[in-house]
Design a protein around this motif. Structure first.
Motif: not given
Lengths: 312, 509
Positions: B121, B119, A312, A163-166, A168, B173, B162, A171, B125, B32-33, A244, A247-248
């Motif tokens: 990024r 949130e 949104r 995901w961190s490659l997305a 900003d 990268l 990461p 996100w 992270v 994370f949650m 949410r 993630r849960l």
């Protein structure tokens, strides 16, 4: 010469051929396809050496999921398909290094004691205390439970890294591109017909894992594959990564495992210990939730980083 | 052998080891949650709790004089898994807790979560991986089973990579991908060796292996593969290629974590393997090879650090060089009939080098981050006058440099002095010469930073936005610890002697 030996010989030749095909393939797509075949041959070899749990995992993860990822990546990298060939010095070095890396363990394996020392008897002897019938599940969820718990956290970190490659601004958005639904496509038919069957098979593999080959990881992979099929056919869309409930779902498995482990301090005299008589039900509950988390994580890993605006 | 079996019975207070690993794990899952602002809040909550656990572990060790041991699932090895903390583990746990806490406080300005429900990024992270790295290091420092340690290495890799590409620029990268490839090769090699060990000895528990292993071809291949894998992960010369772009390209707080703590994890496992699982290895010529690679790192890293035009790559090459000293432990602690006092001195020297470099390097990368933000660049040619604009940071860089050079009274001095003394006692003077040469090179590259920083600017510097005083204080505190380690070594020696394999396995083999 027995039939079994002939079959083994044939499988070894197949594995070598598939390995050669993978390395020698002209483009990355061909190599990915060859890699899937290689994984399937390996799975058969695992069956032959009486390791059905590993065979299932190899087929599901090594061949299926990894193959799917590689094929997806290679179609993405359309422009890089005809990868530039490395220089001859680099190639020779790589060949020499590969030969060394293959030869060293081969030499080491020849030196292993025969019969090798093994914990298999101890693992079987301790199995009644867990109420389980499959020693592999005993190893994964009782004797070496902490490894399994931490491996699930590794999966979550892999997902976070993806995901961190997305960018900003994306996100929390939706992974991948929206697939178009095409009623005439055979994929749509497959996406409608296969998942109900696959879900039953996945749950079956999870359920029998306590006593027969199978378990959370293999079951979860099959569920993820069914989900991916429905996504590829455009029947459903992957949810936004900021949801949410999603993630849960991802943390529920390791989270519950950790809670059960910590509860062990109070109810069973130690971390990740199970109280006598309750081991099997506790393990089953943990496995069910782990399966769902594994399925969600693998599906999201396949779907990749967010590429569409977050809701949104 | 009854002695190792006795040493690994569970001890009172062993549950602290579970907490040391699971507290940050629980944090990661909650982060994370819950996401959003909670990621930062949870990280800040776990920091003091984790530090308290590390202090409790250390106190228990010092009080009892014996290692802490815990059997997971109340099942003893070889079927079950155990966790164990000796003096070195406790010291590394303390170091990790302190640096994670300090860098966490430092990073609040860089990775502040925007207000509102959405949130972001980079903060999400960063805060999640901060705790993930912590738990990974705890597994590496406490795990007693080779496969558990493999899982710890995987956690470490996926927590670290990461962070390298956190800012999303194309060059970072590339650096992250290269790091990932090196790290995955390392994992595969470690795993292959682990499999061979199980095949030969039927256990992966380090204490049991110590009593069973004997040097034969299979074991040699297993150890060679695992060591090669770990060296790739710790970036020892000539496997260091991935480190400079990765550590120099990451955001400053991430660089600080990667360079001070993350590369120490695989090194710690080389020590576990060579002194723990297979004692007696350090008597072999292979130990000289490890020392020679360390020497290559000290010289090569030092020379390249001298040639860097920018501050962060210079600090990254300095890490390459400083990691080299750690591997002098192996040739110096070997040899037949070496007195326990010399072995213990080498053990202490290696541990103090690992810890003092960790604090010094965290200070330097954090300080470089402040300078970069103040000037808008980190070209060494443009550092003139920084000493006036950021006096506290410049002073901290000089202090940390003291430790890297190995000048008294710093921790780096204590470490290098112990290693030099051991090399003279064991009649291996070439290692002493190397340490001195490395110190000169370090002096050179530190001078390249400090000299322009202290000189008057040629033209008035652009108005420098004063960084928060608290951030400068964090940098200074980290640098001070790296220096103070040389002043208060007595408690360290007592702690490091607890359960140390350097003196436990002097039984004739």
């Amino acid at each position: 010469m027995t039939i079994g030996l002939l079959l083994d010989f044939f499988l070894v030749i197949l594995a070598l051929a598939a390995g050669w095909w993978t390395i020698g393939a002209k483009d990355s797509f061909g190599a990915a396809v060859a890699f899937v075949a290689y994984g399937l041959v390996l799975a058969l070899i695992w069956v032959r050496i009486a390791a059905p749990d590993v065979a299932l995992t190899e087929a599901a993860i090594g061949s299926g999921l990894t193959g799917g990822m590689l094929i997806a990546a290679s179609t993405r990298l359309e422009s890089a398909r005809q990868a530039t060939r490395a220089g001859s010095v680099t190639r020779r070095l790589a060949i020499a290094l590969s030969a060394l890396v293959a030869a060293a363990p081969a030499l080491a394996v020849l030196g292993l004691p025969d019969p090798p020392p093994s914990l298999a008897t101890a693992a079987m002897a301790a199995l009644p205390s867990t109420g389980l019938g499959n020693p592999v599940t005993g190893v994964l969820l009782a004797y070496r439970a902490v490894d399994t718990l931490l491996e699930k956290v590794v999966l979550i970190l892999a997902l976070l890294g993806t995901w961190s490659l997305a960018p900003d601004r994306l996100w929390g958005g939706l992974p991948g591109r929206k697939e178009r639904r095409n009623a005439a496509s055979p994929l749509t038919l497959l996406g409608q017909v296969l998942p109900p069957i696959g879900i039953v098979i996945g749950l079956h593999i999870l359920w029998v894992g306590a006593d027969e080959p199978g378990g959370a990881f293999q079951g979860g992979t099959i569920l993820a594959a069914m989900g991916m099929l429905a996504v590829m056919a455009g029947l459903v869309d992957v949810p936004a990564t900021s949801r949410r409930w999603l993630r849960l779902l991802v943390v529920a498995g390791p989270g519950l495992f950790l809670i059960v482990g910590l509860a062990g301090f109070v109810i069973a005299g130690g971390f990740l210990a199970y109280p006598a008589g309750f081991a099997k039900p506790l393990i089953l509950v943990v496995e069910v939730v782990l399966t769902l988390s594994v399925a969600a994580i693998l599906l999201l890993l396949l779907a990749g980083p967010p590429e569409r605006e977050p809701p949104r | 052998m009854t002695a190792p079996a006795l040493a690994d019975m569970p001890t009172a207070g062993g549950f602290l080891l579970v907490l040391a690993i699971m507290l940050p794990i629980a944090g990661v899952l909650l982060q994370f949650m819950l996401g959003g602002r909670q990621a930062e809040r949870i990280a800040l909550l776990v920091m003091p709790a984790g530090l308290a656990v590390a202090v409790a572990v250390t106190a228990a060790l010092v009080r009892s004089g014996r290692p802490l041991v815990y059997h997971l699932g109340s099942l003893a090895p070889p079927l079950g898994l155990s966790l164990r903390a000796d003096g070195f583990s406790a010291l590394m746990l303390m170091t990790t807790a302190l640096i994670v806490g300090a860098i966490g406080l430092f990073a609040r300005a860089d990775f502040a979560t925007p207000t509102g429900p959405v949130e972001a990024r980079q903060p999400f992270v960063f805060w999640t991986l901060l705790l993930a790295l912590w738990s990974a290091l705890a597994v590496v420092f406490l795990g007693q089973d080779l496969f558990t340690l493999y899982v710890g290495l995987e956690l470490l890799t996926f927590g670290a990579v990461p962070l390298v590409s956190l800012d999303g620029r194309a060059e970072t990268l590339t650096a992250a991908l290269r790091y990932l490839l090196f790290a995955l090769f390392g994992s595969a090699f470690f795993l292959a060796g682990t499999v061979l060990f199980y095949g030969e000895y039927g256990t992966l528990d380090i204490a049991l292996l110590a009593a069973r292993t004997h040097p034969d071809t299979t074991s040699a291949i297993a150890v060679a593969m695992m060591t090669a894998g770990l060296l790739a992960k710790t970036a020892l010369f000539p496997f260091h290629l991935w480190l400079p772009p990765a550590h120099a390209g990451a955001p400053a707080p991430a660089s600080a974590l990667l360079s001070s703590l993350v590369v120490k994890g695989p090194f710690f496992l080389v020590v576990r393997l060579w002194f723990g699982a297979m004692p007696g290895l350090t008597d072999l010529p292979a130990a000289q090879l490890l020392g020679a690679l360390g020497a290559g790192a000290v010289l090569f890293g030092g020379v390249l650090a001298l040639r860097q035009p920018r501050l962060k790559p210079l600090i990254a090459y300095s890490t390459v060089a400083q990691l080299g000293y750690l591997f002098l432990m192996f040739p110096l602690a070997g040899g037949e009939g070496l007195p326990a006092s010399v072995r213990m001195a080498v053990w202490t020297g290696g541990a103090v080098q690992a810890v003092s470099h960790a604090f010094a390097k965290a200070a330097m990368f954090a300080g470089a981050g402040l300078i970069g933000q103040a000037l808008g660049h980190d070209r060494i040619g443009g550092l003139r006058g920084v000493g006036r604009a950021l006096p506290v940071t410049t002073f901290a860089l000089a202090l940390a440099g003291l430790s890297l050079m190995g000048l008294p009274p710093s921790g780096g001095f204590l470490a290098k002095w112990l290693l030099v003394r051991a090399s003279i006692v064991t009649a291996q003077w070439w290692w002493a010469a190397l340490v001195l040469a490395g110190g000169l090179l370090a002096g050179g590259y530190i001078f390249r930073i400090i000299a322009p920083a202290l000189s008057a600017p040629e033209q008035p510097l652009p108005a420098i936005p004063a960084p928060a005083r608290r951030r400068e204080a964090v940098v200074l505190a980290l640098a001070l610890v790296s220096v103070l380690l040389g002043v208060v070594p007595f408690g360290l020696t007592t702690l490091l002697a607890v359960g140390s394999p350097a003196i436990a396995h002097i039984v004739p083999r």
